[in-house]
Write an enzyme that holds these catalytic residues in place. Structure first.
Site, PDB file in Angstrom:
ATOM      1  N   LYS A   1       8.448  -5.248   6.367  1.00  0.00           N
ATOM      2  CA  LYS A   1       8.075  -4.406   5.278  1.00  0.00           C
ATOM      3  C   LYS A   1       8.833  -3.462   5.078  1.00  0.00           C
ATOM      4  O   LYS A   1       9.383  -2.723   5.432  1.00  0.00           O
ATOM      5  CB  LYS A   1       6.793  -4.219   5.289  1.00  0.00           C
ATOM      6  CG  LYS A   1       6.177  -3.761   3.769  1.00  0.00           C
ATOM      7  CD  LYS A   1       4.461  -2.673   4.042  1.00  0.00           C
ATOM      8  CE  LYS A   1       3.999  -2.927   3.249  1.00  0.00           C
ATOM      9  NZ  LYS A   1       1.969  -2.014   2.670  1.00  0.00           N
TER      10      LYS A   1
ATOM     11  N   SER B   1      -4.219  -2.993   3.953  1.00  0.00           N
ATOM     12  CA  SER B   1      -3.200  -3.556   3.027  1.00  0.00           C
ATOM     13  C   SER B   1      -3.185  -4.507   4.448  1.00  0.00           C
ATOM     14  O   SER B   1      -1.624  -5.299   4.441  1.00  0.00           O
ATOM     15  CB  SER B   1      -2.253  -2.334   2.750  1.00  0.00           C
ATOM     16  OG  SER B   1      -2.348  -1.802   1.466  1.00  0.00           O
TER      17      SER B   1
ATOM     18  N   SER C   1      -1.064  -4.367   0.348  1.00  0.00           N
ATOM     19  CA  SER C   1      -0.099  -3.867  -0.278  1.00  0.00           C
ATOM     20  C   SER C   1       1.263  -4.899   0.879  1.00  0.00           C
ATOM     21  O   SER C   1       2.250  -5.474   0.032  1.00  0.00           O
ATOM     22  CB  SER C   1       0.360  -3.107  -0.282  1.00  0.00           C
ATOM     23  OG  SER C   1       0.850  -2.558   0.995  1.00  0.00           O
TER      24      SER C   1
END
Length: 496
Positions: free
Chosen positions: A80, A187, A163
């Site tokens: 990420k 998330s 996210s």
């Protein structure tokens, strides 16, 4: 093992095949790099460096040949874009950090690298991890000229969740066997649910936050995302461990091998089901999938018990006060002076600050900074921020009361399946409401995970499991035994 099969293999299978020299790390990396190139339409990756990836793969092959390889040597992973990395840009999905190159790796990235994993690239995320749909993106994806939302491979007209949407899509679409994510209010768990994969957030402090670009420091936690609980157990074992010299919130608790207890019996396991998690706001198809999963657990020897988390609905306002307040503080460092974006034209220092932040931050980030600054301001601190912290403690206490009657808590990861792209564009609060079942565990700092348990209208449904502090092993055991008895986690989107 033939090359076409590689993307259907999980972390555990690939690690075994690589160790047995059935396939090389270079061949594996090339296979996934090829898949990434053909599915740029999903918008999952924001940075790729084929030369850097293949260099790591060659090093993994050399270590395997020498017998000195780590436990996950040669297994590809993507990170990420909230984790800083030395070989790839680190932008947190924001124009504010466009082009930023970190001089060091995040501890989580370093640990996985020491285990021998090969980095495929960086994954799209909501800007500064603020969002529930991965539409708040300000950095172009690989192959795109402009920022684009990440698309759910089960239905490309729908969101993947956020996210960590890029992280979930990379695994679900077979672009990477594993990815890292971060979970501030859900998330990891919510996008795992929306994309039909497995993801786990460990107890707060289990995994170092060093090198993870901060959103809300008392909530942010790193975790792995993969196809199965077995895969997540291997990844989590490599990621966790104390890091006191770099992260003051890191717990002084030794790393564990979470794969050791996966096969344990579920006989007598008490699964608490909060009545607040299956109320009127849950879609009927989601509830049916959760009920079926709980029935499967009963077949495996577990016992379903009703518990209550009475302050569940308060988790939303509490979270969006505390998280916004911490974001306001953390993001104050992005002022155009030290690093990151700086406005090109300004008259004085004050105007440089204002223009830089106006240009560099997106709408959702600005919204949360403004809320956070407001609740921390004189005259409002006691009325909002202090009260939110008090309720946060009450929410944590509610869990401890519930755990007197159960061993794990179960329910939906989200009240609905993934919604259409743009459906909530005029109503950010609608996105906030989607986190109602993940927020309580985050506020309490508890470990939680999502695993596939069915479908609603052709879209995946995730079962959330929440454990008491340091109960990651118990959660992974419960998830693994469920996955041995079902095949939901093996389902893949059509064409992938």
């Amino acid at each position: 093992m033939s090359a076409p099969d590689l993307h259907h293999r999980g972390v555990a299978d690939l690690a075994r095949a690589l160790a047995a020299r059935e396939v090389s790390a270079v061949e594996t990396a090339q296979h996934f790099l090829g898949r990434m190139a053909t599915r740029q339409d999903l918008g999952a990756f924001v940075a790729v460096d084929e030369d850097a990836t293949l260099a790591q793969a060659r090093a993994a092959d050399a270590a395997l040949a020498a017998g000195s390889a780590g436990a996950l040597a040669g297994v590809p992973i993507a990170h990420k874009d909230i984790f800083v990395t030395t070989g790839w840009p680190s932008t947190a999905g924001s124009r504010m950090l466009a082009g930023y190159q970190s001089p060091f790796d995040a501890t989580v990235v370093r640990k996985l690298g020491e285990a021998g994993m090969v980095t495929l690239g960086k994954l799209s995320c909501d800007e500064f991890a603020m969002g529930s749909s991965n539409q708040n993106v300000a950095v172009p994806a690989v192959g795109a000229d402009q920022p684009v939302p990440v698309r759910n491979p089960w239905d490309t007209a729908r969101v993947p969740g956020g996210s960590s949407g890029g992280s979930a899509v990379a695994v679900a679409a077979g672009l990477a066997p594993a990815s890292t994510g971060t979970d501030t209010g859900g998330s990891i768990r919510q996008p795992a649910s929306f994309c039909g994969i497995t993801g786990i957030k460990p107890t707060y402090g289990r995994a170092s936050r060093y090198g993870m670009i901060a959103f809300a420091s008392s909530l942010d936690q790193a975790g792995p995302m993969a196809r199965s609980a077995e895969d997540c157990a291997l990844l989590l074992s490599a990621m966790c461990g104390p890091d006191p010299d770099r992260d003051s919130t890191s717990l002084d608790r030794p790393a564990e091998d979470f794969s050791q207890g996966l096969a344990g019996s579920l006989g007598g396991l008490r699964i608490g089901v909060p009545k607040e998690f299956l109320g009127d706001g849950v879609a009927p198809g989601v509830r049916a999938a959760i009920d079926a999963a709980l029935a499967e657990y009963e077949k495996l020897g577990a016992k379903r018990v009703e518990v209550s988390l009475p302050r569940t609905e308060l988790a939303i306002p509490v979270y969006y006060i505390i998280a916004a307040a911490e974001a306001s503080s953390n993001l104050s460092r992005f002022d155009g002076v030290k690093f990151g974006h700086r406005a090109s034209q300004y008259k004085d220092l004050a105007e440089m600050y204002m223009k830089t932040r106006a240009e560099g931050f997106g709408d959702e980030v600005k919204r949360r900074i403004m809320i956070g600054t407001y609740v921390l301001s004189h005259g409002y601190y006691d009325a909002y921020y202090l009260q939110a912290q008090k309720v946060r403690r009450m929410i944590a206490d509610d869990f401890q009361v519930a755990f007197r009657d159960c061993d794990v808590i179960a329910g939906p990861a989200a009240p609905t399946v993934a919604w259409a792209l743009g459906a909530h564009s005029d109503d950010p609060v609608a996105d906030y409401l989607a986190d109602v079942f993940t927020l309580p565990g985050s506020l309490a700092g508890l470990p939680g995970m999502s695993l596939p348990c069915g479908f609603d209208g052709g879209m995946p449904v995730g079962l959330q499991l929440i454990g008491n502090y340091f109960a990651e092993g118990r959660l992974l055991n419960a998830a693994h035994r469920f996955q041995q008895a079902t095949d939901w986690h093996q389902r893949t989107p059509t064409g992938f």
